[in-house]
Design a protein around this motif. Structure first.
Motif, PDB file in Angstrom:
ATOM      1  N   ALA A  37      -3.748  -5.321  -6.151  1.00  0.00           N
ATOM      2  CA  ALA A  37      -4.269  -6.123  -4.942  1.00  0.00           C
ATOM      3  C   ALA A  37      -4.942  -7.484  -5.087  1.00  0.00           C
ATOM      4  N   ASP A  50       0.688  -1.125  -0.118  1.00  0.00           N
ATOM      5  CA  ASP A  50      -0.077  -0.019   0.028  1.00  0.00           C
ATOM      6  C   ASP A  50       1.027   1.170  -0.096  1.00  0.00           C
ATOM      7  N   GLU A 108      -1.290  -9.924   2.969  1.00  0.00           N
ATOM      8  CA  GLU A 108      -1.791  -8.561   3.148  1.00  0.00           C
ATOM      9  C   GLU A 108      -2.384  -8.019   1.959  1.00  0.00           C
ATOM     10  N   GLU A 109      -3.679  -7.390   2.146  1.00  0.00           N
ATOM     11  CA  GLU A 109      -4.261  -6.933   1.158  1.00  0.00           C
ATOM     12  C   GLU A 109      -3.966  -5.241   1.027  1.00  0.00           C
ATOM     13  N   VAL A 110      -4.053  -4.916  -0.138  1.00  0.00           N
ATOM     14  CA  VAL A 110      -3.838  -3.373  -0.470  1.00  0.00           C
ATOM     15  C   VAL A 110      -5.066  -2.700  -0.080  1.00  0.00           C
ATOM     16  N   SER A 111      -5.013  -1.639   0.552  1.00  0.00           N
ATOM     17  CA  SER A 111      -6.446  -1.059   1.031  1.00  0.00           C
ATOM     18  C   SER A 111      -6.947  -0.207  -0.553  1.00  0.00           C
ATOM     19  N   ASP A 112      -8.264   0.020  -0.356  1.00  0.00           N
ATOM     20  CA  ASP A 112      -8.902   0.599  -1.515  1.00  0.00           C
ATOM     21  C   ASP A 112      -8.223   1.952  -1.936  1.00  0.00           C
ATOM     22  N   HIS A 113      -7.826   2.787  -0.980  1.00  0.00           N
ATOM     23  CA  HIS A 113      -6.816   3.825  -1.210  1.00  0.00           C
ATOM     24  C   HIS A 113      -5.676   3.490  -2.064  1.00  0.00           C
ATOM     25  N   GLY A 114      -5.231   2.242  -1.830  1.00  0.00           N
ATOM     26  CA  GLY A 114      -3.869   1.868  -2.546  1.00  0.00           C
ATOM     27  C   GLY A 114      -3.926   0.995  -4.034  1.00  0.00           C
ATOM     28  N   SER A 115      -5.494   0.777  -3.987  1.00  0.00           N
ATOM     29  CA  SER A 115      -5.461  -0.224  -5.050  1.00  0.00           C
ATOM     30  C   SER A 115      -5.103  -0.024  -6.544  1.00  0.00           C
ATOM     31  N   ARG A 135       3.603   6.746  -3.485  1.00  0.00           N
ATOM     32  CA  ARG A 135       3.697   5.570  -4.446  1.00  0.00           C
ATOM     33  C   ARG A 135       4.947   5.219  -4.953  1.00  0.00           C
ATOM     34  N   THR A 177       0.578   3.880   1.335  1.00  0.00           N
ATOM     35  CA  THR A 177       0.778   4.500   2.781  1.00  0.00           C
ATOM     36  C   THR A 177       1.787   3.805   3.532  1.00  0.00           C
TER      37      THR A 177
END
Length: 450
Positions: free
Chosen positions: A448, A321, A436-443, A328, A323
């Protein structure tokens, strides 16, 4: 889609034409043609299939046909030119595919007669490390990484291994012995065949030696030349050929752009040349178990360790992500820290150097990290990273946004976990790499897995 597919093999041109005619007759339900003696007749017959309806026609392993009939690309070009000149509304969709990527690239390059005909060039890449774990039905991340360090993400290698996957973490050693060390499986000689297919008429002995040098730790052309006792010119020529044929990757050092770093593109080649090749003769008169007991320590240090570091860099670019590093990532690479003595060895290296785009800098240093495959990481690793950052700052690097990062295959001490909780370090273990999944913010940043 009702199309026609012909899988070419290494054969004389006359045999390939005969096989193609027989298979085309079965497809159309007609009598086999009188044996073609020219590829012009075969290509015309294939294109005729699209006179009445759209039809896909696949010529697989196309390079095998071209090796025996070099004029075939020009013959296809001429056939299409005749269609255009005659004004025929032909709807044949010709797909030319092959696994010899360098030759495929040359066949469709700017100098090729096929170049102007191509509507699409699609390269099918190996599975990434997460996809490979799912493909092999492996839930344990440590086992998944070990298997990936041997066979990478090439799906065919599961079949080459007899469709056998390790049953669990304790089965990995036995799995290696019954697959890649087993002469009865195609995987046993696949690394050798891979080099044979891609190197054609080159000096294969020199290619093997160059790959062994790189797999054993030589990361620059100069180091390879010194290891092999050849001139830098000869080494560079060999390395350029290996890179052009997709067996080798090169990239600038993260801190020294004039320093080119080398790594093998295919994990199976690393496994072969770093661990197995020196012991292949022993497999002829000793059991695989006995040989693997000697090879396993080399595998852990020279194969699994560097592969883990590469997986960490892949995670940064594909799954982390934004974050995590505050922006990025645009590049993740190893780096030699200026100011560290050459003899410092691993202490002079940063395994995962992350750069990215911030408001002020498109190549800002976001993170400096070290990767330890078989080492529980503690506060002294964090202190080492802080020392590296101090050296970088003294050398003029802007470390304002740089976050220390520790990547471990076996975990972290409670003290280092506490430092993570206070925001002093980024910790990445195997569970985070794989699950670990990437959040929607970082998709948007990195694929992800959903």
């Amino acid at each position: 889609m009702g199309g026609f597919c012909f899988g070419a093999q290494q054969a004389a041109g006359a045999e390939s034409l005969r096989r193609l005619g027989d298979e085309l007759a079965r497809y159309t339900g007609t009598s086999p043609p009188n044996h073609w003696h020219r590829w012009e007749d075969a290509v015309d017959a294939l294109l005729t299939l699209g006179d009445r309806r759209p039809v896909p026609i696949v010529l697989d392993e196309f390079p095998d046909l071209v090796r025996e009939s070099p004029a075939l690309p020009s013959i296809i070009h001429s056939a299409y030119r005749h269609l255009r000149d005659e004004g025929r509304d032909n709807r044949t969709r010709l797909l030319l595919s092959g696994s010899a990527l360098p030759l495929m690239h040359r066949l469709f390059g700017a100098a090729s007669p096929l170049h102007e005909l191509a509507d699409l060039e699609l390269v099918v890449h190996p599975l990434d490390f997460r996809q490979a774990a799912r493909f092999w039905d492996i839930d344990d991340p440590r086992l998944a990484l070990l298997v990936h360090a041997v066979v990478g993400g090439t799906p065919a290698y599961r079949r080459y291994a007899g469709d056998h996957a390790p049953s669990g973490p304790n089965d990995f050693d036995a799995w290696v012995c019954r697959t890649v060390l087993n002469p009865r499986t195609p995987l046993f000689l696949e690394a050798h065949h891979l080099l044979q297919e891609e190197t054609d008429h080159w000096d294969r002995a020199l290619c093997h030696s160059a790959l062994t040098a790189i797999a054993s730790g030589c990361s620059t052309p100069g180091e390879v030349a010194e290891r092999l006792g050849i001139s830098l010119t000869d080494a560079s020529h060999c390395l350029a050929l290996l890179q052009a044929n997709g067996l080798l990757h090169s990239e600038p050092d993260a801190f020294r752009s004039n320093l080119i770093r080398l790594r093998l593109a295919e994990p199976l080649l690393s496994f072969e040349h770093a661990a197995l090749r020196p012991h292949r003769s022993a497999l002829e008169h000793q059991g695989a178990d006995e040989v693997w007991r000697r090879v396993r320590p080399v595998f852990d240090s020279a194969v699994a360790g560097p592969h883990f570091a590469q997986i960490c860099r892949d995670w940064v670019m594909g799954f982390a992500d934004p974050t995590v590093f505050g922006a990025r990532p645009t590049r993740a690479a190893p780096g030699s820290v200026p100011g560290m003595a050459r003899h410092a060895g691993p202490h002079a290296e940063a395994d995962v150097v992350v750069r990215g785009r911030t408001d002020a800098d498109s190549g800002a240093l976001l993170s400096v990290g070290v990767a330890r495959w078989d080492e529980v990481m503690d506060l002294h690793h964090l202190e080492h990273l802080r020392h590296l950052l101090d050296l970088l700052a003294a050398g003029g690097e802007d470390v304002t946004h740089a976050r220390p990062a520790c990547y471990s295959g076996v975990g972290f001490t409670p003290a280092l976990r506490a430092a993570e909780g206070e925001g002093h370090v980024v910790l990445v273990g195997l569970d985070r790499l794989y699950w670990e999944e990437v959040s929607d913010h970082g998709s948007e940043a990195g694929g992800a897995l959903r």
